[in-house]
Write a protein that holds these residues in place. Structure first.
Motif, mmCIF file in Angstrom:
data_model
loop_
_atom_site.group_PDB
_atom_site.id
_atom_site.type_symbol
_atom_site.label_atom_id
_atom_site.label_comp_id
_atom_site.label_asym_id
_atom_site.label_seq_id
_atom_site.Cartn_x
_atom_site.Cartn_y
_atom_site.Cartn_z
ATOM 1 N N ASN A 50 0.816 -1.227 0.000
ATOM 2 C CA ASN A 50 0.000 0.000 0.000
ATOM 3 C C ASN A 50 0.846 1.271 0.000
ATOM 4 O O ASN A 50 0.330 2.369 -0.145
ATOM 5 C CB ASN A 50 -0.914 0.028 1.229
ATOM 6 N N ASP A 55 3.927 4.114 -0.931
ATOM 7 C CA ASP A 55 4.549 4.735 -2.099
ATOM 8 C C ASP A 55 5.971 5.127 -1.721
ATOM 9 O O ASP A 55 6.201 6.183 -1.123
ATOM 10 C CB ASP A 55 3.748 5.960 -2.538
ATOM 11 N N ALA A 59 8.296 6.179 -3.441
ATOM 12 C CA ALA A 59 8.860 7.318 -4.151
ATOM 13 C C ALA A 59 8.661 8.626 -3.379
ATOM 14 O O ALA A 59 9.293 9.635 -3.679
ATOM 15 C CB ALA A 59 8.224 7.428 -5.542
ATOM 16 N N VAL A 60 7.765 8.596 -2.406
ATOM 17 C CA VAL A 60 7.492 9.807 -1.620
ATOM 18 C C VAL A 60 8.364 9.770 -0.371
ATOM 19 O O VAL A 60 8.490 8.734 0.278
ATOM 20 C CB VAL A 60 5.999 9.872 -1.221
ATOM 21 N N GLN A 89 0.980 9.977 2.203
ATOM 22 C CA GLN A 89 1.177 9.365 0.885
ATOM 23 C C GLN A 89 2.224 8.260 0.953
ATOM 24 O O GLN A 89 2.086 7.231 0.299
ATOM 25 C CB GLN A 89 1.625 10.423 -0.136
ATOM 26 N N TYR A 90 3.274 8.493 1.708
ATOM 27 C CA TYR A 90 4.323 7.486 1.866
ATOM 28 C C TYR A 90 3.711 6.169 2.379
ATOM 29 O O TYR A 90 3.981 5.099 1.851
ATOM 30 C CB TYR A 90 5.380 8.007 2.830
ATOM 31 N N ASN A 120 0.479 5.280 2.357
ATOM 32 C CA ASN A 120 -0.746 4.800 1.693
ATOM 33 C C ASN A 120 -0.798 5.048 0.194
ATOM 34 O O ASN A 120 -1.790 4.708 -0.451
ATOM 35 C CB ASN A 120 -1.972 5.500 2.312
ATOM 36 N N GLY A 121 0.247 5.672 -0.384
ATOM 37 C CA GLY A 121 0.165 6.190 -1.756
ATOM 38 C C GLY A 121 -0.220 5.165 -2.810
ATOM 39 O O GLY A 121 -1.041 5.445 -3.694
ATOM 40 N N ALA A 122 0.367 3.949 -2.743
ATOM 41 C CA ALA A 122 0.066 2.945 -3.772
ATOM 42 C C ALA A 122 -1.395 2.511 -3.669
ATOM 43 O O ALA A 122 -2.071 2.323 -4.681
ATOM 44 C CB ALA A 122 0.992 1.741 -3.618
ATOM 45 N N TRP A 123 -1.868 2.380 -2.449
ATOM 46 C CA TRP A 123 -3.279 2.015 -2.250
ATOM 47 C C TRP A 123 -4.194 3.106 -2.808
ATOM 48 O O TRP A 123 -5.178 2.824 -3.491
ATOM 49 C CB TRP A 123 -3.557 1.800 -0.756
ATOM 50 N N LYS A 165 -3.533 5.207 -5.176
ATOM 51 C CA LYS A 165 -3.475 5.209 -6.644
ATOM 52 C C LYS A 165 -4.345 4.119 -7.250
ATOM 53 O O LYS A 165 -5.006 4.325 -8.249
ATOM 54 C CB LYS A 165 -2.025 5.015 -7.103
ATOM 55 N N ARG A 166 -4.342 2.941 -6.642
ATOM 56 C CA ARG A 166 -5.030 1.835 -7.320
ATOM 57 C C ARG A 166 -6.489 1.680 -6.874
ATOM 58 O O ARG A 166 -7.216 0.838 -7.387
ATOM 59 C CB ARG A 166 -4.280 0.516 -7.095
#
Ligand SMILES: [Zn+2]
Length: 693
Positions: free
Chosen positions: A44, A46, A48-49, A57-58, A60-63, A65-66
């Motif tokens: 979940n 990210d 890249a952050v 975002q760090y 939860n960012g991937a969650w 996004k998807r």
């Protein structure tokens, strides 16, 4: 005060907390159900952050996004995913109850009949408006101020809750809350709160913004449409007058931030004071209608609103009040009237106000109604099935560790007077912590449920709750009584009882997983537990002593220090802007923000103590401390539609999720865990980090 975001807009007037009305996609709910991995959800994040730039975002960012918000939701997240799972389980229990052919009068039969009557759309359609007919005729027959006062009194319900579930909204003229007395906490007292608005808050009537002007125009059209469906004539003119009346009521209301200040709420009025303090309403008749003639005194939460609203009863034409009563009745039951009513209600209160284009499936709404009216009956079965004695014991141990950490933090406060510390410790000693489910269960024998009468079931249910509240006035307080059901994904602090409830449904993955590293459990559920404990000592909790009485047990110097520290936290939140034209209200969200900072601090201490000097194992490449903070940040992973987020910023005592995750920036250990440097967006100089406990 409850922990999470939820909304005070119930499908009906009732004393129960509104169930969370949102959730995860079924596939995600299954992920939680299976909980194959034990620990933080690396997928979940990210990477890249930089954590120091945007911790939310760090984590939860991937969650984010998807994930897409389903069309029937205004929000999706960890809380709502668990709520969905709890709903599914509850629905399965209800289905079992429906098949059981249980004896008439038993709780199992009531659950089955209530749910089935909600689902029986053919009968609802066939009955049309008939179930409301006698109520509408009674409103039409109102011929003078006295009859109006009586009708207004008859509509009073126990549908507000100022301190436990923090629900300040009722569409009835006023709302009743029965709870331990502010000044005499051994017995139940009657609190009266302002009301009368359909829209969620006075801001919706008064704010001079494009968005609010649009909502008001659509609201007026909606009222007209509802009245037309119900067979009224001249509906545009009637709707205009109803909106004008509610606008006038909104002008008399005090703000949510002011309502949350209990120092402004402790106003005792004898029944005989009302006529002098708030002329315009025939109060004797009002209380007769409400069945409260014998009640000698009340605590009036917002006195100026009572004065203002009572004056409006006299100054507004009787016909407008009658239309207002009729419209409010239809709106309150629209969800169980024929489809045309339910759809028109959803088009405005769902789509326009929260932005969710599609209504939730009927079975989920049926579960919500069953939880609201028979929540303890359902919860008793739920707890037996889904909360093992082993899980209860483990959760109790975690709570004990965090309470111990809180004790140490209090002792170590350099600024607090020893006498204040002693009372704070006494509060921890008398604190009742309920884990999983209550020790005794509510008796529903006086609640009559019929298999083919959803309107009657809801009407009698709200009256059952009301009578139950009124009957306990003056009786000794049951400090172990719960205010949340076991199947609720949430937690709550009950300041007047000096008690906490952690329902079974929140004590499961990803919040609490007996197989996860302790860093993760302390970061996730531990910070929730710390949050609730700290409410015992925050702006609100500090007003109550170890017996739940309103008593100032702080020295002036202690209070000055506390106020200065908390003012800095309010200022920090004032700088957050979820929209270019709308900031978070630091004062309105202060108590919850203090609880978040304190909660994570105490949970971190509890976690460190649980290591007993050892280094936590690295998992997935993350140190123990990193896992702790990421688990905390992942509590808040969520997506919200703009309309719903705006409503939350205006009406909710909780800040939007991303700022709750980012509040880790106030904790020194977070800087060390992620090597956060000056210049990164969330970086605060040590002197700017707010430490309260
Ligand atoms: Zn809270």
């Amino acid at each position: 005060m409850k922990f999470s975001v939820s909304f005070s807009r119930c499908v009906l007037a009732c004393a129960e907390a509104c169930a969370l009305i949102l959730g995860l996609l079924p596939s995600q709910a299954q992920d939680i159900e299976k909980h194959e991995s034990h620990g933080i959800a690396v997928a979940n994040m990210d990477g890249a952050v930089k954590p120091g730039d945007d911790f939310y975002q760090y984590a939860n960012g991937a969650w984010i996004k998807r994930t897409e918000i389903p069309p029937d939701r205004s929000r999706i997240g960890v809380f709502t995913g668990l709520a969905d799972l709890s709903d599914k389980r509850t629905a399965a229990l209800i289905e079992e109850a429906a098949k059981a052919d249980a004896p008439a009068g038993s709780n199992t039969r009531k659950i089955a009949d209530l749910y089935n009557s909600y689902m029986d759309e053919a009968t609802i359609e066939a009955k049309g408006l008939a179930p409301l007919r006698s109520q509408l005729e009674a409103i039409a027959a109102i011929h003078d101020q006295r009859a109006l006062a009586r009708a207004l009194g008859e509509s009073l319900r126990a549908d507000v809750d100022a301190l436990n579930n923090t629900n300040f909204h009722t569409a009835n003229l006023f709302g009743l809350w029965v709870a331990p007395g502010f000044n005499e906490s051994e017995h139940y007292a009657a609190y009266l709160l302002q009301g009368g608005l359909q829209l969620p808050d006075r801001e919706y009537y008064l704010a001079d913004t494009e968005r609010m002007r649009q909502i008001r125009t659509q609201y007026q059209a909606h009222i007209s449409a509802m009245l037309k469906l119900a067979g009224f004539t001249d509906t545009d003119a009637r709707a205009t007058h109803i909106v004008e009346l509610e606008h006038a009521i909104a002008e008399k209301h005090i703000s949510l931030a002011d309502s949350e200040d209990i120092r402004k709420a402790n106003n005792t009025w004898k029944q005989s004071d009302f006529a002098a303090n708030a002329p315009g309403l025939d109060w004797a008749e009002y209380f007769r209608g409400a069945g409260l003639s014998q009640q000698a005194s009340f605590i009036v939460w917002q006195p100026s609103a009572f004065t203002g609203e009572a004056a409006l009863v006299a100054s507004t034409p009787l016909d407008t009040w009658k239309d207002w009563l009729a419209y409010h009745l239809i709106e309150a039951y629209a969800a169980v009237l024929p489809k045309a009513f339910a759809d028109e209600r959803y088009a405005f209160f769902g789509k326009t106000l929260t932005g969710a284009p599609q209504q939730r499936p009927r079975w989920q709404r049926g579960v919500t109604v069953t939880n609201q009216l028979l929540g303890n009956a359902v919860g008793r079965i739920y707890a037996q099935k889904y909360f093992s004695p082993e899980a209860k014991a483990q959760a109790e141990a975690l709570v004990a560790n965090i309470i111990a950490a809180f004790r140490k933090r209090i002792d170590a406060l350099p600024w607090m007077d020893p006498a204040t510390k002693a009372e704070a410790q006494a509060k921890l000693t008398t604190l009742y912590v309920g884990i999983g489910y209550p020790e005794t269960w509510r008796d529903y024998s006086a609640y009559e449920v019929k298999a083919d009468d959803i309107f009657g079931n809801m009407w009698r249910g709200s009256l059952f709750n009301y009578h139950r509240s009124v009957e306990r006035l003056g009786a000794p307080v049951d400090r172990k009584e719960w205010s949340m059901t076991p199947q609720t994904v949430n937690a709550v602090n009950l300041p007047l009882q000096n008690a906490l409830n952690f329902p079974a449904a929140i004590l499961q993955p990803p919040f609490f997983d007996p197989l996860a590293p302790s860093a993760v459990n302390y970061g996730a559920i531990g910070s929730v537990i710390g949050h609730e404990i700290s409410h015992t000592f925050d702006t609100e909790g500090s007003a109550f002593d170890s017996k739940g009485r309103v008593r100032n047990w702080w020295t002036p110097a202690d209070l000055a220090h506390f106020d200065a520290a908390t003012a800095r936290l309010a200022a920090q939140y004032d700088t957050y802007k979820p929209f270019p034209d709308l900031s978070v209200n630091g004062k309105q969200t202060l108590a919850e923000n203090i609880a978040d900072v304190a909660g994570i601090s105490a949970a971190y201490d509890g976690y460190c103590a649980s290591l007993v000097g050892k280094t936590a194992p690295v998992q997935d490449g993350f140190t123990g401390d990193q896992q702790f903070f990421i688990a905390f940040g992942q509590n808040w992973g969520s997506k919200t539609r703009d309309a719903a987020l705006r409503q939350q910023v205006l009406t909710d005592p909780h800040a939007p999720a991303q700022y709750r995750a980012d509040t880790a920036r106030n904790i020194d250990a977070w800087y060390t865990a992620f090597a956060v440097q000056p210049g990164e967006k969330l970086y605060l100089a040590p002197s700017d980090r707010v430490r309260i406990w």
